[in-house]
Design an enzyme around this catalytic site. Structure first.
Site, mmCIF file in Angstrom:
data_model
loop_
_atom_site.group_PDB
_atom_site.id
_atom_site.type_symbol
_atom_site.label_atom_id
_atom_site.label_comp_id
_atom_site.label_asym_id
_atom_site.label_seq_id
_atom_site.Cartn_x
_atom_site.Cartn_y
_atom_site.Cartn_z
ATOM 1 N N ILE A 182 0.724 -1.165 0.026
ATOM 2 C CA ILE A 182 -0.041 -0.138 -0.082
ATOM 3 C C ILE A 182 0.944 1.085 -0.147
ATOM 4 O O ILE A 182 1.059 1.978 0.923
ATOM 5 C CB ILE A 182 -0.956 -0.066 1.261
ATOM 6 C CG1 ILE A 182 -1.692 -1.410 1.385
ATOM 7 C CG2 ILE A 182 -1.764 0.869 0.986
ATOM 8 C CD1 ILE A 182 -2.364 -1.295 2.744
ATOM 9 N N PRO A 183 1.666 1.561 -1.292
ATOM 10 C CA PRO A 183 2.288 2.843 -1.208
ATOM 11 C C PRO A 183 1.250 3.962 -0.998
ATOM 12 O O PRO A 183 0.150 3.814 -1.408
ATOM 13 C CB PRO A 183 2.741 2.862 -2.836
ATOM 14 C CG PRO A 183 2.086 1.658 -3.373
ATOM 15 C CD PRO A 183 1.532 0.731 -2.323
ATOM 16 N N HIS A 184 1.841 4.968 -0.360
ATOM 17 C CA HIS A 184 0.951 6.204 -0.176
ATOM 18 C C HIS A 184 1.426 7.455 -0.098
ATOM 19 O O HIS A 184 2.770 7.339 0.252
ATOM 20 C CB HIS A 184 -0.006 5.844 1.250
ATOM 21 C CG HIS A 184 1.136 5.482 2.331
ATOM 22 N ND1 HIS A 184 1.379 4.236 2.483
ATOM 23 C CD2 HIS A 184 1.395 6.375 3.310
ATOM 24 C CE1 HIS A 184 2.025 4.172 3.497
ATOM 25 N NE2 HIS A 184 2.022 5.379 4.339
ATOM 26 N N ALA A 185 0.800 8.569 -0.388
ATOM 27 C CA ALA A 185 1.446 9.740 -0.450
ATOM 28 C C ALA A 185 0.355 10.797 0.011
ATOM 29 O O ALA A 185 -0.683 10.741 -0.362
ATOM 30 C CB ALA A 185 2.199 10.115 -1.637
#
Length: 155
Positions: free
Chosen positions: A65-68
């Site tokens: 779950i890459p997030h920014a």
């Protein structure tokens, strides 16, 4: 409460993303976010890479779950993809990710960002959901599975 049906647009689901490395997958997911939500490609990609440098976003069981946080967004939004072949996102269990959810939130989202992240994580901890996503034959099937099943996941 963060509703997954509002978080994941039908246009932001990819049935089989072809990427061979993490950076390529993140770029392609950012491109999908541009088409689905109108976000800025460079800002989205760079912000996601910057967060990834802080530590891997693999959560285990073949999920990442890459997030920014992105300046100018009105609400959290996500892109979900099944990736072939699986890609290393430094998960604690060492398993490469074949299900990737890119979560983008407003830079001032605070609790909403954490609630969205928790909701996605809870949904994808369920073996039957992961199995269903992997077995899905279309982006529409993945979207229906995540949004309908996500409605029953508490925030």
């Amino acid at each position: 409460m963060v509703d997954l049906a509002d978080l994941i647009s039908a246009d932001a689901v990819v049935h089989r993303l072809k990427a061979n490395q993490k950076n390529q997958a993140l770029f392609e997911l950012a491109e999908i976010a541009v088409k689905a939500y109108g976000v800025d490609l460079a800002l989205t990609y760079e912000s996601t890479l910057e967060r990834e440098r802080l530590g891997g976003t693999g959560v285990g069981d073949g999920v990442a779950i890459p997030h920014a946080r992105i300046k100018g967004l009105a609400a959290p939004m996500a892109v979900i993809a099944v990736v072939d072949p699986a890609i290393d996102f430094d998960a604690p269990d060492g398993r490469a990710a074949d299900i990737i959810v890119l979560l983008l939130s407003p830079d001032d989202a605070g609790a909403d960002h954490l609630k969205a992240l928790a909701r996605i994580s809870r949904l994808l901890r369920r073996q039957e959901i992961r199995d269903g996503i992997r077995a899905a034959r279309s982006a529409g099937a993945i979207h229906a599975l995540t949004c309908v099943s996500g409605a029953s996941v508490a925030a």
